[in-house]
Design an enzyme around this catalytic site. Structure first.
Site, mmCIF file in Angstrom:
data_model
loop_
_atom_site.group_PDB
_atom_site.id
_atom_site.type_symbol
_atom_site.label_atom_id
_atom_site.label_comp_id
_atom_site.label_asym_id
_atom_site.label_seq_id
_atom_site.Cartn_x
_atom_site.Cartn_y
_atom_site.Cartn_z
ATOM 1 N N GLU A 128 0.837 -1.206 0.000
ATOM 2 C CA GLU A 128 0.000 0.000 0.000
ATOM 3 C C GLU A 128 0.868 1.251 0.000
ATOM 4 O OE1 GLU A 128 -2.580 2.627 3.051
ATOM 5 O OE2 GLU A 128 -3.044 0.493 3.141
ATOM 6 N N CYS A 194 -7.715 4.388 8.167
ATOM 7 C CA CYS A 194 -9.108 4.006 7.942
ATOM 8 C C CYS A 194 -9.873 3.906 9.266
ATOM 9 C CB CYS A 194 -9.129 2.670 7.208
ATOM 10 S SG CYS A 194 -10.768 1.982 6.975
ATOM 11 N N SER A 266 -8.401 -8.946 6.332
ATOM 12 C CA SER A 266 -8.343 -9.884 5.196
ATOM 13 C C SER A 266 -8.735 -11.306 5.588
ATOM 14 C CB SER A 266 -6.928 -9.894 4.601
ATOM 15 O OG SER A 266 -6.566 -8.616 4.146
#
Length: 283
Positions: A128, A194, A266
């Site tokens: 990322e 986030c 995930s």
């Protein structure tokens, strides 16, 4: 035995969206489907997709060799150069980049074009962060440790814009940014972690502080799962980091009356449910 499962455990919005996009492509096209890097950091999901014919591209060099097919950009996102390469090779593009990561790309691109120096707080080797950096310029840097923060010297005459890897530890982000303030410069600090990551970390910490054992489920390469493990271990020394139920081998003789379970962004729901169902047998 009481078992507490975190409400925020498992797929986040961005991960679920990315995985769904790949499965939607299967059977929809006769073209070979590729993901640029594993679609998410979970070996079980990646293995299932490979069995269905989806191939993983591991590098830019591999991508250069592909002249036909569908390329799915994973939730972590990629640099501007990868988008250009996909277009130049005439490949079909399916963009599964998490919208929150996409937002950081725009901030970095706009900040760089405005002549600011962009500092990304995160793990420089995480895909990322590598992707985010690819939207900046030669002055864009990554800070992920106390030493790097202490050694940071802002570019003369430039405003500094701070952004964060979406899965970075919020407290660590604040700590590293504050270490650079001693330099004295004009700055903008944008907390781009986030909300789901922050909520997950807060809930995991709360559960770990009141249980006898804590189980953190997720891929070994998952940054957000690793952060959860570190947070939980500080609250509960008897913390286990596993990928599947098969990895779970607790020490015998421990007096465990209350167990907490959380999972990275995930981690599929079925793996969490399997651990939840069998945890009492394991202890």
């Amino acid at each position: 035995m009481e078992v507490i499962v975190a409400k925020t455990a498992g797929f986040c919005f961005g991960v679920e969206r990315a995985v769904d996009k790949v499965y939607q492509q299967i059977g929809k096209t006769d073209e070979q489907i590729y993901t640029y890097g594993p679609i998410i950091h979970n070996e079980e999901v990646v293995k299932d997709l490979e069995e269905k014919g989806v191939k993983v591209i591991h590098s830019e060099e591999e991508l250069k060799q592909i002249k036909s097919g569908v390329i799915v950009i994973r939730s972590h996102g990629v640099s501007r150069a990868i988008y250009d390469l996909i277009r130049d090779n005439g490949l079909e593009l399916v963009d599964a980049t998490c919208p929150f990561v996409k937002k950081i790309h725009k901030i970095v691109e706009q900040g760089s074009k405005a002549g600011h120096q962009v500092v990304i707080v995160g793990d420089a080797h995480h895909p990322e962060v590598e992707g985010i950096k690819g939207w900046g310029d030669a002055h864009t840097i990554v800070i992920g440790t106390d030493e790097e923060a202490a050694g940071f010297t802002p570019e003369e005459g430039k405003k500094v814009v701070f952004v964060a890897q979406t899965t970075f530890n919020y407290n660590k982000f604040q700590e590293l940014v504050e270490k650079t303030f001693k330099k004295g410069y004009d700055r903008i600090v944008l907390n781009t972690i986030c909300n789901a990551t922050q909520e997950r970390q807060v809930e995991a910490k709360g559960i770990a502080s009141k249980v006898d054992a804590m189980i953190v489920i997720g891929g070994k390469n998952s940054s957000n799962t690793q952060k959860l493990y570190e947070i939980c271990q500080k609250e509960c020394k008897n913390t286990y980091y596993i990928q599947t139920l098969g990895d779970f081998d607790p020490e015998s003789g421990n007096s465990v009356r209350k167990v907490g379970i959380t999972a990275g962004a995930s981690t599929p729901k079925k793996i969490i449910e399997e651990v939840h169902t069998n945890v009492r047998i394991k202890f």
